[in-house]
Design a protein around this motif. Structure first.
Motif, PDB file in Angstrom:
ATOM      1  N   THR A  57      -4.975 -20.426   2.553  1.00 40.79           N
ATOM      2  CA  THR A  57      -4.429 -20.334   3.767  1.00 40.79           C
ATOM      3  C   THR A  57      -3.118 -20.581   3.950  1.00 40.79           C
ATOM      4  O   THR A  57      -2.226 -19.675   4.847  1.00 40.79           O
ATOM      5  N   ASP A 117     -12.304 -16.492   7.487  1.00 37.89           N
ATOM      6  CA  ASP A 117     -12.838 -17.785   7.112  1.00 37.89           C
ATOM      7  C   ASP A 117     -13.441 -18.741   8.536  1.00 37.89           C
ATOM      8  O   ASP A 117     -12.715 -18.840   9.200  1.00 37.89           O
ATOM      9  N   HIS A 137      -9.028 -21.921   9.980  1.00 46.69           N
ATOM     10  CA  HIS A 137      -7.511 -22.672   9.581  1.00 46.69           C
ATOM     11  C   HIS A 137      -6.474 -21.814   9.724  1.00 46.69           C
ATOM     12  O   HIS A 137      -5.446 -22.410  10.068  1.00 46.69           O
ATOM     13  N   ASP A 196      -7.131 -13.643   4.885  1.00 47.33           N
ATOM     14  CA  ASP A 196      -7.438 -15.210   4.386  1.00 47.33           C
ATOM     15  C   ASP A 196      -8.761 -15.023   4.144  1.00 47.33           C
ATOM     16  O   ASP A 196      -9.589 -14.976   5.321  1.00 47.33           O
TER      17      ASP A 196
HETATM   18 MG   LIG Z   1      -8.434 -21.731   3.817  1.00 49.78          MG
END
Ligand SMILES: [Mg+2]
Ligand SMILES: Nc1ncnc2c1ncn2[C@@H]1O[C@H](COP(=O)(O)OP(=O)(O)OP(=O)(O)O)[C@@H](O)[C@H]1O
Length: 416
Positions: free
Chosen positions: A16, A39, A43, A128
């Protein structure tokens, strides 16, 4: 548009951090960039101060809508982060994506189809991935033209690397796409001998499958994330910012348009090769299983052809890598040894040559990727930087360094 998946099923290896700061650096360099968070931990939103409770729709809604009859456009869920950076945030619903898509044909292509709608609107999409190999990661790889695999430069990360890459490789075989994949050394702590040795081994084995840029361990990156800012905003003169600027430059430069067709290879094949070398690397490195005890038995690469310059004595080939690479004083001379398997040209600029790199070229030792030179200079303290294919950088094997007036780091050598 180039789509770069940041992928590694190992948790906490810096995915991230790399995604946010690479996306931000590309945008700052004038490229229209889309950051896609795949994800369920969400994040990217946290790291960019997007309030989670105000995310009404996420990439989940867009992806899932492709299988329903009420398509939601990507633009409906985007958050503008800066002039040229937009975020497609994730949400916890993504954790149910795999289950909900079970049995639906083409479920691996949802992200690819979504991004196909905006191909001409962005220069880069950074994706990500979650720390797992499942349908979400597979969607990212299916959509990707490039993959970055961040690897922590610690023994345990290395130990798991082969397994991680093997799994990715199996996944990618099904994917049958042509993707350029490269390993990125992350969280590099130059002060630990372990990190320096592992970096040397990674460079030696992965060669052109590795970024030249290293992401150093830098607490400013952690602070920036906790305050919801890219590093460029939080601390534009930090080491972290310099690393991500360099990474973005390397990414941009890595595939000039006219060469694209030559570089493209199958992701599965590359991952298999990397995974095999990771195994060999572990066997050959004989690195102890715990951090702590000093490493005794790493052999420096052998020179394969007669060396043109004076070199460290033969017995030195058995010494530890950390002593082998970097700078050392042998009698009245200073010996610089470094490892750049992909470089065409390595030079040194420093006080001793008036910062004129062409005056002090390093010589390549055989085909091992090792470069070295020996200089005679009077006693004193000298500052220098390596110049690798025209890029000025700190000596990654010399922990003795100081900030220079340009915001970079000069390496230091004290000649007695
Ligand atoms: Mg991450
Ligand atoms: N180069 C670095 N220097 C210092 N801290 C870092 C660096 N890279 C990442 N971190 C910190 O390490 C932690 C894990 O990083 P990050 O969240 O980027 O990893 P991740 O691979 O995305 O994790 P996950 O697999 O859980 O998604 C975070 O607290 C982050 O701020």
């Amino acid at each position: 548009m180039r789509t770069i998946a940041v992928v590694n099923q190992k948790g906490g290896c810096g995915k991230t951090t790399v995604s946010i700061n690479l996306a931000s650096a590309l945008a700052d360099m004038g490229h229209k960039t889309l950051l896609v968070d795949m994800d369920p931990q969400s994040h990217c939103a946290v790291g960019l101060a997007v309030p989670e409770d105000q995310i009404e729709q996420s990439i989940y809604d867009v992806l899932i809508s492709t299988s329903r009859n009420e398509p939601i456009r990507l633009t409906e869920v985007l958050w503008q982060i800066s002039d040229r950076l937009e975020l497609a945030p994730a949400s916890i619903d993504l954790s149910a994506f795999e289950q909900q898509m079970a049995g639906i044909p083409e479920r691996e292509c949802c992200l690819k189809n979504v991004l196909a709608q905006v191909l001409s609107e962005y220069d880069y999409a950074i994706v990500d991935c979650p720390p797992a190999v499942g349908l979400l990661t597979f969607n990212a790889l299916r959509a990707a033209t490039d993959a970055i695999v961040p690897v922590e430069t610690g023994y345990f990360a290395l130990h798991g690397l082969s397994k991680q890459l093997e799994t990715l490789s199996i996944l990618c075989k099904r994917c049958n796409r042509q993707v350029d994949v490269r390993v990125l050394a992350s969280m590099y702590d130059i002060r630990t001998k372990m990190a320096r040795e592992i970096l040397a081994e990674l460079r030696n084995h992965f060669a052109d499958k590795m970024f030249k840029t290293i992401v150093n361990f830098n607490t400013k990156l952690k602070e920036a994330a906790s305050l919801g800012q890219p590093i460029a905003e939080y601390d534009p003169v930090s080491r972290g910012q310099m690393d991500f600027h360099a990474l973005a430059e390397e990414v941009i430069g890595s595939r000039p348009k006219e060469q694209r067709h030559e570089i493209v290879k199958s992701l599965a094949g590359q991952l298999e090769a990397i995974s095999t070398t990771a195994d060999q690397l572990l066997k050959s490195a004989k690195i102890p299983k715990t951090e702590g005890p000093p490493i005794q038995e790493i052999k420096a690469p052998k020179a394969e052809e007669p060396q043109k310059t004076e070199t460290p004595q033969k017995t030195e080939t058995d010494i530890k890598l950390s002593d082998y690479y970097g700078v050392s004083q042998i009698n009245d001379a200073v010996v610089f040894v470094t490892l750049y398997p992909r470089a065409k040209d390595v030079q040194i600029a420093g006080d001793f040559n008036n910062w004129q790199p062409e005056k002090t070229p390093l010589h390549k030792v055989g085909t091992s990727g090792v470069w070295q030179t020996k200089l005679k200079v009077p006693a004193g303290k000298y500052r220098y930087r390596l110049v690798v294919d025209g890029h000025w950088q700190q000596d990654p094997y010399n922990e003795n360094a100081e900030l220079n007036p340009f915001g970079g780091f000069n390496s230091i050598v004290d000649v007695k």
